[in-house]
Design a protein around this motif. Structure first.
Motif, PDB file in Angstrom:
ATOM      1  N   THR A  97       0.861  -1.289  -0.031  1.00 46.35           N
ATOM      2  CA  THR A  97      -0.091   0.066   0.084  1.00 46.35           C
ATOM      3  C   THR A  97       1.037   1.243  -0.156  1.00 46.35           C
ATOM      4  OG1 THR A  97      -0.042  -0.053   2.441  1.00 46.35           O
ATOM      5  CG2 THR A  97      -1.746  -0.980   1.330  1.00 46.35           C
ATOM      6  N   SER A  99       0.513   5.591   0.965  1.00 50.04           N
ATOM      7  CA  SER A  99      -0.474   6.581   1.333  1.00 50.04           C
ATOM      8  C   SER A  99      -0.755   7.768   0.953  1.00 50.04           C
ATOM      9  CB  SER A  99       0.215   6.752   3.043  1.00 50.04           C
ATOM     10  OG  SER A  99      -0.719   7.763   3.511  1.00 50.04           O
TER      11      SER A  99
ATOM     12  N   HIS B  12      -8.816  15.741  14.729  1.00 48.09           N
ATOM     13  CA  HIS B  12      -8.604  15.643  13.331  1.00 48.09           C
ATOM     14  C   HIS B  12      -7.225  16.432  12.843  1.00 48.09           C
ATOM     15  CE1 HIS B  12     -11.832  13.275  12.444  1.00 48.09           C
ATOM     16  NE2 HIS B  12     -12.798  13.998  12.955  1.00 48.09           N
ATOM     17  N   ILE B  13      -7.292  17.593  13.385  1.00 45.06           N
ATOM     18  CA  ILE B  13      -6.035  18.383  13.216  1.00 45.06           C
ATOM     19  C   ILE B  13      -4.862  17.774  13.356  1.00 45.06           C
ATOM     20  CG2 ILE B  13      -4.954  20.695  13.444  1.00 45.06           C
ATOM     21  CD1 ILE B  13      -7.746  21.834  14.318  1.00 45.06           C
ATOM     22  N   LEU B  16      -3.865  15.299  10.884  1.00 48.43           N
ATOM     23  CA  LEU B  16      -3.906  15.587   9.280  1.00 48.43           C
ATOM     24  C   LEU B  16      -2.216  15.097   8.702  1.00 48.43           C
ATOM     25  CD1 LEU B  16      -5.452  19.100   9.046  1.00 48.43           C
ATOM     26  CD2 LEU B  16      -5.982  17.228   7.737  1.00 48.43           C
ATOM     27  N   HIS B  19       0.333  11.085   8.086  1.00 50.74           N
ATOM     28  CA  HIS B  19       0.967  10.078   6.924  1.00 50.74           C
ATOM     29  C   HIS B  19       2.143  10.435   6.404  1.00 50.74           C
ATOM     30  CE1 HIS B  19      -0.853  13.925   5.305  1.00 50.74           C
ATOM     31  NE2 HIS B  19       0.191  13.887   4.350  1.00 50.74           N
ATOM     32  N   LEU B  40       5.962   5.369   8.398  1.00 47.18           N
ATOM     33  CA  LEU B  40       5.235   6.574   8.461  1.00 47.18           C
ATOM     34  C   LEU B  40       4.846   6.544  10.084  1.00 47.18           C
ATOM     35  CD1 LEU B  40       2.664   6.183   5.772  1.00 47.18           C
ATOM     36  CD2 LEU B  40       4.812   7.373   5.611  1.00 47.18           C
ATOM     37  N   ASP B  42       1.751   7.020  11.381  1.00 47.75           N
ATOM     38  CA  ASP B  42       0.854   6.184  11.908  1.00 47.75           C
ATOM     39  C   ASP B  42       1.099   4.891  11.975  1.00 47.75           C
ATOM     40  OD1 ASP B  42       0.932   5.188   9.323  1.00 47.75           O
ATOM     41  OD2 ASP B  42      -1.061   6.509   8.707  1.00 47.75           O
ATOM     42  N   GLU B  44       2.266   2.768   9.818  1.00 43.41           N
ATOM     43  CA  GLU B  44       2.092   2.014   8.500  1.00 43.41           C
ATOM     44  C   GLU B  44       3.474   2.148   7.688  1.00 43.41           C
ATOM     45  OE1 GLU B  44      -0.403   0.205   7.341  1.00 43.41           O
ATOM     46  OE2 GLU B  44      -2.019   0.907   8.682  1.00 43.41           O
ATOM     47  N   LEU B  45       3.627   1.136   6.775  1.00 42.95           N
ATOM     48  CA  LEU B  45       4.702   1.105   5.950  1.00 42.95           C
ATOM     49  C   LEU B  45       4.444   1.867   4.372  1.00 42.95           C
ATOM     50  CD1 LEU B  45       7.491   0.034   6.794  1.00 42.95           C
ATOM     51  CD2 LEU B  45       7.094  -1.726   5.309  1.00 42.95           C
ATOM     52  N   HIS B  46       5.349   2.826   4.142  1.00 47.39           N
ATOM     53  CA  HIS B  46       4.776   3.244   2.645  1.00 47.39           C
ATOM     54  C   HIS B  46       6.038   2.871   1.769  1.00 47.39           C
ATOM     55  CE1 HIS B  46       3.538   6.620  -0.107  1.00 47.39           C
ATOM     56  NE2 HIS B  46       5.101   6.549  -0.309  1.00 47.39           N
TER      57      HIS B  46
END
Lengths: 212, 137
Positions: A97, A99, B12-13, B16, B19, B40, B42, B44-46
């Motif tokens: 994936t 982002s 939410h701010i 933002l 990522h 990242l 969060d 996760e892996l990008h």
């Protein structure tokens, strides 16, 4: 005029708190609007890609099925089915994936796109060149279908995120910020009113004392 | 009720920019890897597309491969740069972006506009990321 926030005391403390909240809400609104615009831009970028990918996949599949019909005509349907069973498994697809502003969109990569006649696994003695052609066409079609799958899934995920971001922006723009501003205005008016009331009270007291 | 709304808004701010990368990595380092990726914020892996890394390698002289830190951030801040304007920071990053957009690059900052952002994202979908910033009050 927008609704007021319920249960708010018209005090200076509350006014200060509300002013901070207005600032935060405006900042959030600005940032979320930027995110929404960027998401829409991404969406249209991918949509353009999708149009091309769909056209390409359809064209490749049309060519592949036309080649398959020719192969079936030259070798017979049963023989072609036998060859299909004899063929080695289709090449693997690597999935991972990426982002886009927190939206996890899939990336699909075919490990090998085209194979040689020997690599495909069926016998060469009793097969025709039409079958090789059909297999090659289907390999090309597979690559196009995989790309289309990636793009179409990305579109769905982005659309969902745009919808929720839009809802947040609209809630801030049309409900929360007007409500906060109306409450700030109301508290200011009430405080001014109280000040005037006190001033008048003091004047009356002063007049009464002076009259004695 | 209102407090809950504000807690959600603040969340939410904060999220933002979740990522963005925990740590940027150089092009040289990523080119050596079989599966080039970054972690990242969060968790996760990008993954970066190899073809994109190779494209970047061609755009930049080899001695600058170590200076190009990926992903390239497209910084959006309507209260600082105006609506639809983005900033690219870093010498190597500016050179690469300027070459893609056929612009002139002077210094360590480059300002690009909406149609250019679109082109840049189309050319480099995995090696660029949006970053949202706001003026400090």
């Amino acid at each position: 005029m927008a609704d007021l926030i319920e249960g708010v005391n018209p005090t200076r403390m509350e006014l200060l708190k509300l002013k901070t909240k207005v600032k935060l809400a405006k900042k959030g609104h600005r940032l979320l609007k930027e995110k929404r615009d960027a998401l829409i831009m991404e969406f249209f970028n991918i949509l353009e890609e999708a149009k091309g990918a769909r056209r390409q996949a359809e064209a490749r599949l049309r060519e592949a099925f036309a080649a398959l019909i020719l192969a079936q005509a030259s070798m017979g349907v049963v023989k072609v089915t036998q060859c299909a069973y004899a063929a080695k498994e289709t090449p693997g697809i690597e999935t991972y994936t990426r982002s886009i502003m927190g939206v996890r969109v899939p990336v699909l990569e075919l490990q090998e796109t085209s194979r040689s006649v020997i690599e495909r696994g069926y016998g060469l003695a009793d097969t025709t060149s039409q079958l090789d052609e059909a297999a090659a066409r289907f390999e090309e079609a597979l690559a196009a279908v995989v790309q289309l799958a990636e793009v179409e899934r990305s579109i769905k995920l982005l659309a969902k995120e745009i919808e929720s971001t839009k809802r947040r922006v609209n809630a801030l723009e049309n409900v929360l910020i007007p409500r906060l501003e109306a409450t700030v205005k109301y508290i200011k008016m009430r405080l001014d009113e109280m000040e005037r009331e006190n001033f008048f009270k003091l004047k009356r007291i002063k007049a009464m004392i002076e009259a004695r | 009720m209102e407090d809950r709304t504000f807690r959600l808004l603040a969340k939410h701010i904060r999220s933002l920019n979740r990522h963005l990368a925990v740590e940027k990595r150089s092009l040289r380092e990523l080119l050596r890897e079989e599966k080039p990726a970054i972690r990242l914020r969060d968790g996760e892996l990008h993954r970066f597309k190899r073809a994109e890394l190779e494209k970047l390698a061609k755009l930049l002289p080899e001695h600058m491969h170590a200076a190009l830190r990926l992903p390239i951030y497209i910084e959006l801040s309507s209260d600082r740069f105006g609506k639809g304007t983005a900033r690219i920071s870093g010498r190597a990053e500016c050179i690469v972006v300027a070459r893609i957009l056929e612009k002139r690059c002077e210094g360590e900052e480059l300002f690009i506009y909406k149609p250019e952002i679109r082109i840049l994202r189309r050319e480099l979908p995995t090696t660029t990321q949006y970053m949202f910033t706001t003026a400090v009050e």
